[in-house]
Write a protein that holds these residues in place. Structure first.
Motif, PDB file in Angstrom:
ATOM      1  N   ASP A  80       0.594  -1.296  -0.386  1.00  6.80           N
ATOM      2  CA  ASP A  80       0.425   0.399   0.178  1.00  6.80           C
ATOM      3  C   ASP A  80       1.090   1.062  -0.349  1.00  6.80           C
ATOM      4  OD1 ASP A  80      -2.313   1.945   0.664  1.00  6.80           O
ATOM      5  OD2 ASP A  80      -2.535   0.888   2.468  1.00  6.80           O
ATOM      6  N   PRO A  81       1.495   2.160  -1.427  1.00  9.66           N
ATOM      7  CA  PRO A  81       1.863   3.045  -1.260  1.00  9.66           C
ATOM      8  C   PRO A  81       0.859   3.990  -0.688  1.00  9.66           C
ATOM      9  CG  PRO A  81       1.254   2.652  -3.269  1.00  9.66           C
ATOM     10  CD  PRO A  81       0.774   1.425  -2.566  1.00  9.66           C
ATOM     11  N   TYR A  82       0.081   3.917  -0.949  1.00  9.91           N
ATOM     12  CA  TYR A  82      -0.429   5.437   0.482  1.00  9.91           C
ATOM     13  C   TYR A  82       0.096   5.453   2.155  1.00  9.91           C
ATOM     14  CZ  TYR A  82      -2.799   5.970  -4.215  1.00  9.91           C
ATOM     15  OH  TYR A  82      -3.180   5.741  -5.275  1.00  9.91           O
ATOM     16  N   ALA A  83       0.180   4.282   2.125  1.00  8.67           N
ATOM     17  CA  ALA A  83       0.205   4.781   3.806  1.00  8.67           C
ATOM     18  C   ALA A  83       1.913   4.916   4.180  1.00  8.67           C
ATOM     19  CB  ALA A  83       0.345   2.800   4.814  1.00  8.67           C
ATOM     20  N   LEU A  84       2.870   4.864   2.808  1.00  3.91           N
ATOM     21  CA  LEU A  84       3.533   5.505   2.596  1.00  3.91           C
ATOM     22  C   LEU A  84       4.298   7.127   3.261  1.00  3.91           C
ATOM     23  CD1 LEU A  84       5.784   3.544   0.124  1.00  3.91           C
ATOM     24  CD2 LEU A  84       5.344   3.062   2.676  1.00  3.91           C
ATOM     25  N   SER A  85       5.403   7.383   3.590  1.00  6.05           N
ATOM     26  CA  SER A  85       5.023   9.272   4.203  1.00  6.05           C
ATOM     27  C   SER A  85       5.179   9.737   3.156  1.00  6.05           C
ATOM     28  CB  SER A  85       6.494   9.369   4.470  1.00  6.05           C
ATOM     29  OG  SER A  85       6.956   9.218   4.057  1.00  6.05           O
ATOM     30  N   ALA A  86       4.467  11.179   2.941  1.00  9.26           N
ATOM     31  CA  ALA A  86       4.519  12.167   2.059  1.00  9.26           C
ATOM     32  C   ALA A  86       5.936  12.147   1.245  1.00  9.26           C
ATOM     33  CB  ALA A  86       3.828  13.527   2.392  1.00  9.26           C
ATOM     34  N   ARG A  87       7.163  12.314   1.288  1.00  6.14           N
ATOM     35  CA  ARG A  87       8.290  12.463   1.187  1.00  6.14           C
ATOM     36  C   ARG A  87       8.661  11.197   0.744  1.00  6.14           C
ATOM     37  NH1 ARG A  87      11.422  17.086   0.340  1.00  6.14           N
ATOM     38  NH2 ARG A  87      13.785  15.907  -0.180  1.00  6.14           N
ATOM     39  N   ARG A  88       8.061  10.123   0.751  1.00  4.12           N
ATOM     40  CA  ARG A  88       8.514   8.536   0.191  1.00  4.12           C
ATOM     41  C   ARG A  88       7.389   8.261  -1.035  1.00  4.12           C
ATOM     42  NH1 ARG A  88      11.718   5.968  -1.960  1.00  4.12           N
ATOM     43  NH2 ARG A  88      11.070   3.750  -2.299  1.00  4.12           N
ATOM     44  N   GLN A  89       6.375   8.884  -0.805  1.00  2.93           N
ATOM     45  CA  GLN A  89       5.173   8.817  -1.905  1.00  2.93           C
ATOM     46  C   GLN A  89       6.225  10.068  -3.595  1.00  2.93           C
ATOM     47  OE1 GLN A  89       1.386   9.439  -1.277  1.00  2.93           O
ATOM     48  NE2 GLN A  89       1.486   8.523   1.020  1.00  2.93           N
ATOM     49  N   ALA A  90       6.435  11.302  -2.662  1.00  2.00           N
ATOM     50  CA  ALA A  90       6.562  11.993  -3.570  1.00  2.00           C
ATOM     51  C   ALA A  90       8.106  11.681  -4.428  1.00  2.00           C
ATOM     52  CB  ALA A  90       7.071  13.326  -2.954  1.00  2.00           C
ATOM     53  N   GLU A  91       9.115  10.939  -3.969  1.00  2.00           N
ATOM     54  CA  GLU A  91       9.978   9.821  -4.212  1.00  2.00           C
ATOM     55  C   GLU A  91       9.149   9.048  -5.351  1.00  2.00           C
ATOM     56  OE1 GLU A  91      13.371  10.515  -0.828  1.00  2.00           O
ATOM     57  OE2 GLU A  91      12.403   8.345  -1.038  1.00  2.00           O
ATOM     58  N   LEU A  92       8.665   8.382  -5.197  1.00  2.40           N
ATOM     59  CA  LEU A  92       7.859   7.436  -5.912  1.00  2.40           C
ATOM     60  C   LEU A  92       7.446   7.607  -6.510  1.00  2.40           C
ATOM     61  CD1 LEU A  92       6.534   5.108  -2.988  1.00  2.40           C
ATOM     62  CD2 LEU A  92       8.206   4.159  -4.199  1.00  2.40           C
ATOM     63  N   LEU A  93       6.982   8.833  -7.370  1.00  3.02           N
ATOM     64  CA  LEU A  93       5.874   9.704  -7.724  1.00  3.02           C
ATOM     65  C   LEU A  93       7.383   9.953  -8.930  1.00  3.02           C
ATOM     66  CD1 LEU A  93       3.477  11.509  -6.604  1.00  3.02           C
ATOM     67  CD2 LEU A  93       2.813   9.424  -8.444  1.00  3.02           C
ATOM     68  N   LEU A  94       8.101  11.029  -8.513  1.00  2.00           N
ATOM     69  CA  LEU A  94       9.481  11.080  -9.195  1.00  2.00           C
ATOM     70  C   LEU A  94      10.198  10.204  -9.825  1.00  2.00           C
ATOM     71  CD1 LEU A  94      11.006  13.779 -10.769  1.00  2.00           C
ATOM     72  CD2 LEU A  94      12.230  13.949  -8.985  1.00  2.00           C
ATOM     73  N   GLY A  95      10.178   8.803  -9.155  1.00  2.00           N
ATOM     74  CA  GLY A  95      11.160   7.967  -9.708  1.00  2.00           C
ATOM     75  C   GLY A  95      10.230   7.333 -11.031  1.00  2.00           C
ATOM     76  N   GLU A  96       8.968   7.137 -11.651  1.00  2.00           N
ATOM     77  CA  GLU A  96       8.355   6.544 -11.905  1.00  2.00           C
ATOM     78  C   GLU A  96       8.080   7.742 -13.471  1.00  2.00           C
ATOM     79  OE1 GLU A  96       7.179   3.811 -12.474  1.00  2.00           O
ATOM     80  OE2 GLU A  96       7.927   3.625 -10.825  1.00  2.00           O
ATOM     81  N   LEU A  97       8.240   8.934 -12.636  1.00  2.00           N
ATOM     82  CA  LEU A  97       8.299   9.629 -14.228  1.00  2.00           C
ATOM     83  C   LEU A  97       9.313   9.963 -14.701  1.00  2.00           C
ATOM     84  CD1 LEU A  97       6.298  12.753 -11.961  1.00  2.00           C
ATOM     85  CD2 LEU A  97       5.765  11.848 -14.555  1.00  2.00           C
ATOM     86  N   ASN A  98      10.478  10.111 -13.860  1.00  2.00           N
ATOM     87  CA  ASN A  98      11.851  10.048 -14.545  1.00  2.00           C
ATOM     88  C   ASN A  98      11.836   8.731 -15.702  1.00  2.00           C
ATOM     89  OD1 ASN A  98      12.294  11.870 -12.969  1.00  2.00           O
ATOM     90  ND2 ASN A  98      13.732  10.705 -11.090  1.00  2.00           N
ATOM     91  N   ARG A  99      11.004   7.348 -15.372  1.00  2.00           N
ATOM     92  CA  ARG A  99      11.326   6.592 -15.600  1.00  2.00           C
ATOM     93  C   ARG A  99      10.819   6.640 -17.419  1.00  2.00           C
ATOM     94  NH1 ARG A  99      11.323   3.938 -10.638  1.00  2.00           N
ATOM     95  NH2 ARG A  99      12.851   2.725 -10.731  1.00  2.00           N
ATOM     96  N   PHE A 100       9.580   6.654 -17.129  1.00  2.00           N
ATOM     97  CA  PHE A 100       8.789   7.660 -18.319  1.00  2.00           C
ATOM     98  C   PHE A 100       9.659   8.502 -19.623  1.00  2.00           C
ATOM     99  CE2 PHE A 100       5.129   5.626 -16.495  1.00  2.00           C
ATOM    100  CZ  PHE A 100       4.260   5.493 -18.062  1.00  2.00           C
ATOM    101  N   ALA A 101      10.351   9.515 -19.003  1.00  2.00           N
ATOM    102  CA  ALA A 101      11.453  10.652 -19.839  1.00  2.00           C
ATOM    103  C   ALA A 101      11.859   9.955 -20.204  1.00  2.00           C
ATOM    104  CB  ALA A 101      11.681  11.777 -18.778  1.00  2.00           C
ATOM    105  N   ASP A 102      12.683   9.376 -19.668  1.00  2.00           N
ATOM    106  CA  ASP A 102      13.814   8.764 -20.106  1.00  2.00           C
ATOM    107  C   ASP A 102      13.863   7.217 -21.516  1.00  2.00           C
ATOM    108  OD1 ASP A 102      15.604   9.814 -18.523  1.00  2.00           O
ATOM    109  OD2 ASP A 102      15.827   7.979 -16.685  1.00  2.00           O
ATOM    110  N   ALA A 103      12.416   6.458 -20.961  1.00  2.00           N
ATOM    111  CA  ALA A 103      12.323   6.009 -21.882  1.00  2.00           C
ATOM    112  C   ALA A 103      10.945   7.022 -23.336  1.00  2.00           C
ATOM    113  CB  ALA A 103      10.421   4.642 -21.805  1.00  2.00           C
TER     114      ALA A 103
END
Length: 599
Positions: free
Chosen positions: A234-257
C-alpha cells in the motif's frame, strides 16, 4: 497524519535568539523545524498503526518501511536544523564545557513531548491512569523549555559548547549509499492538475494532451507501478516524502523511455502533503494547477445529484485536496467558458517569452519610395495610439527583402489590444488609400491575448517564427512577449494547412487563365513549401522551394519559370509563355499528391 495535532511552540529564549539570525537562515530554520515536527507526527501515527492486530504481513512490512523512511527524514532534518542553530554559538571559547546534545536534539525531544501530551489528553478522556500522568508531562515540558532557554543563553555567551551535530545514522545495508532522487535530464516539464470533484481536471489534461502533445498520466497509476516495482502492498500508507520520491522515480522512467516528450501531465492531485514534497524535489519543473469552480457549477456539469458530488468532495477533502490551492502555481476559475479555460491552459503549457526583435524602417525593406512612405505614415499613425499597439511588421517578401512591384502583396501584421482595433482599422483604410493601387494590402490584426493563448492560424504561426529568426519589424512596444514557435509546430501546422491549399489550387487550376496565373503560381509555391516542411526542409524563396520540391520521392521534376520571369510576364501582360509550364507543374503536383494519399 493525525488531524488537528498541536503546533510546536519554541520557548521564548530560543525564539529571541533565532530572531537575531539573517532572514534567509531564519526562514530555512522555520521550514526545517516545522517539517521535523510534521515528521514526528507521522512517525507517531505510523507506529500506532503498525500495532494493529488486523494488519497483514505485507501491511506490517509497509509500515516498517515507512517508519525507517520517517526516521531517516527525522535525522536529516535535525542535522539541517543544527547547521543553522550552530551559528548561534560563540566559537571563541574552545575551553567551555561540552554539552551532551545539540540544540536540534532538544527541539526534537520537545516536539515528541508536545505530541505525547496531546495524545495523552485525548486518551485521558477514557483512561483514568493516563489522565493522572498529564500534569507530570506538562511539568516535564516546562522544565525542558526552561533548560533549553538556559542552554541557548550559555551557548550564545560562549559558556557552553555544543557537540558535532552529525548523527551518522545507518538505514538499510551498509553497502548502499543513499542518494536523493533528482529529476531526470529528460524530464523537462510536468503539470499537475488538482481540484475537487467535477472541476475539470480530466478535461484540462486531455486538452493539453491533444493540443500540446503531452503524455497524460494518473498519480494513482504511477504509485501502483512504483508499489509493484518496490514490493509495497500500500504506497498510500507511506510518508508524503516517500510517495513523492516514488512519483518522481516513475516520472523519470517515463521520461527516459520517451525522450522526445517535452511535457507530462499528472492527475488527480488530492494529497496536499505529497504534492508539496514533489514540488520541493522538482522545483519549477513541476507546475501545480488548481481548478476551482463553485459547487453549483460542478453539480450541473456532473449530471448527478448534489449528494453524490458532495460525497466525492468529502473524500477528497479528507486527503487535503482543497488545500492544494494554497500550493498551486496557478489557480484557474473554471466557472466560465471553455475558451477562457483553454486560453489559460495554453499560456501555462507554453508561456510567452520576451523576444528581442530587430526594428527597421520601411525604407530599408527594398520597397518603392511611394509605398515605403505610405507604410511609414501608417506606422507613425498607429504608434501614436500608445501601448495599445504592440507590434507592426511587414511579413513575407518585404520582410525577406524579395518584394517585387506589381507582383508581391504587402502582408501586414498588427498586434493590438482589442480596445484600439477600431482606430487601427481607420488607419488601415488611410494606408490603403495612400497606396492608390500600387500594391495589394493584406492585413492581419490580432490581439496579444490571441497570441499568448496560441489561437494561431498556420500562416500567422509562420510569420511569428520569421520574426523570431530575425525578420525586421516596423514598430514594437517595450517588453513585448510572443509565443515561441518551433519548427516542429510549423511542421504540424503544415499538415493542417495543406488540405485547404490543395483544394484552392485545384479550383484555381479549373479556372486557369491569364487572370489566375499569379494566384496559381503562389499556391503552387505554398503547397511545395508546406510539403517540404513535413520533410523537415526549409528553403527560402520560390525558386529554391520549387527546386527542392522537385526532388521529393516519386515526383517528376517541376519545370517552372523563375520568379523573375513569371512576375515580369504577369506585369507585362504576356502570360502565355509562363502559364502553360505553371499549369503543367500544378497538374504534376496534384496527381502526385493524390497518388501519395491513395497509397
Amino acid at each position: 497524519m493525525t488531524q488537528n495535532s498541536p503546533p510546536l511552540l519554541l520557548p521564548p529564549g530560543l525564539a529571541r535568539a533565532i530572531a537575531t539570525l539573517q532572514d534567509k537562515d531564519r526562514r530555512r530554520l522555520d521550514d526545517t523545524v516545522t517539517r521535523l515536527h510534521t515528521v514526528n507526527r507521522r512517525l507517531w501515527d505510523t507506529e500506532d498503526r503498525v500495532r494493529g492486530a488486523l494488519l497483514s504481513a505485507a501491511q506490517v512490512a509497509d509500515c516498517k518501511r515507512e517508519i525507517d523512511q520517517l526516521n531517516a527524514e527525522r535525522n536529516a532534518l535535525a542535522e539541517r536544523a543544527d547547521e543553522v542553530l550552530g551559528s548561534l554559538a560563540d566559537a571563541g571559547r574552545a575551553d567551555a564545557p561540552l554539552h551532551t546534545e545539540t540544540l536540534a536534539s532538544v527541539v526534537d525531544r520537545l516536539s515528541v513531548l508536545t505530541l505525547r501530551i496531546w495524545h495523552s489528553e485525548r486518551a485521558g478522556a477514557r483512561d483514568e491512569l493516563t489522565r493522572r500522568r498529564i500534569p507530570a508531562l506538562r511539568s516535564q515540558r516546562e522544565e525542558l523549555c526552561a533548560a533549553l532557554d538556559v542552554l541557548v543563553t550559555d551557548v550564545v555567551a560562549g559558556r557552553r559548547r555544543l557537540p558535532v551535530p552529525a548523527r551518522f545514522k545507518l538505514y538499510g545495508r551498509d553497502d548502499i549509499t543513499p542518494t536523493e532522487i533528482k529529476p531526470s535530464r529528460h524530464l523537462r516539464r510536468v503539470i499537475a492538475f488538482g481540484g475537487l470533484s467535477e472541476c475539470g481536471k480530466s478535461t484540462s489534461a486531455d486538452f493539453v494532451r491533444r493540443m500540446c502533445g503531452a503524455q497524460r498520466l494518473k498519480i494513482g497509476f504511477l504509485l501502483r507501478q512504483a508499489a509493484h516495482r518496490e514490493g509495497l502492498a500500500d504506497p498510500y500508507a507511506l510518508s508524503a516524502r516517500r510517495q513523492a520520491e516514488l512519483l518522481l522515480g516513475e516520472l523519470n522512467r517515463f521520461a527516459d523511455a520517451h525522450v522526445d516528450t517535452r511535457l507530462f501531465t499528472i492527475e488527480s492531485v488530492h494529497d496536499d502533503t505529497s504534492i508539496a514534497e514533489l514540488k520541493q524535489l522538482m522545483g519549477d519543473l513541476l507546475q501545480i494547477v488548481y481548478l476551482d469552480a463553485s459547487f453549483a457549477v460542478r453539480v450541473e456539469r456532473s449530471g448527478t445529484p448534489a449528494q453524490a458530488v458532495a460525497a466525492k468532495d468529502e473524500i477528497k477533502m479528507s486527503r487535503g485536496a482543497h488545500q492544494v490551492a494554497a500550493l498551486a502555481d496557478h489557480v484557474l476559475d473554471n466557472s466560465g467558458s471553455i475558451a477562457a479555460l483553454r486560453a489559460r491552459l495554453r499560456r501555462i503549457t507554453a508561456p510567452p517569452a520576451a523576444t528581442a526583435l530587430r526594428v527597421a524602417t520601411p525604407y530599408g525593406l527594398g520597397l518603392p519610395a511611394a509605398i515605403a512612405s505610405a507604410t511609414a505614415d501608417f506606422t507613425d499613425a498607429v504608434r501614436a495610439y500608445g501601448p495599445g499597439v504592440r507590434l507592426v511588421a511587414l511579413t513575407g517578401s518585404p520582410g525577406e527583402g524579395t518584394w517585387i512591384g506589381g507582383w508581391s502583396d504587402l502582408d501586414l501584421l498588427v498586434i493590438a489590444e482589442h480596445e484600439v482595433t477600431g482606430r487601427v482599422h481607420e488607419a488601415l483604410e488611410q494606408y490603403r488609400t495612400a497606396l492608390n493601387g500600387a500594391a495589394s494590402l493584406g492585413p492581419t490584426l490580432v490581439t496579444p491575448g490571441e497570441l499568448t493563448a496560441r489561437r494561431l492560424t498556420p500562416r500567422l504561426a509562420f510569420a511569428l517564427h520569421q520574426l523570431q529568426q530575425g525578420r525586421p519589424v516596423l514598430h514594437t512596444a517595450p517588453g513585448i512577449e510572443l509565443p515561441t514557435i518551433s519548427r516542429d509546430e510549423l511542421a504540424l501546422a503544415a499538415v493542417r494547412e495543406l488540405p485547404q491549399v490543395i483544394l484552392t489550387m485545384r479550383r484555381l487550376r479549373a479556372e486557369a487563365g491569364p487572370a489566375t496565373l499569379r494566384q496559381l503560381y503562389k499556391h503552387l509555391v505554398l503547397a511545395c513549401r508546406l510539403l517540404l516542411r513535413e520533410h523537415d526542409q526549409w528553403e527560402p524563396g520560390p525558386d529554391l522551394i520549387l527546386a527542392a520540391a522537385s526532388r521529393m520521392p516519386g515526383l517528376t521534376a517541376l519545370s517552372v519559370p523563375s520568379l523573375a520571369e513569371t512576375s515580369s510576364a504577369w506585369r507585362d501582360g504576356d502570360t502565355e509563355p509562363v502559364l502553360k509550364p505553371v499549369t503543367a507543374a500544378v497538374d504534376q503536383l496534384l496527381a502526385w499528391y493524390a497518388a501519395q494519399l491513395a497509397a
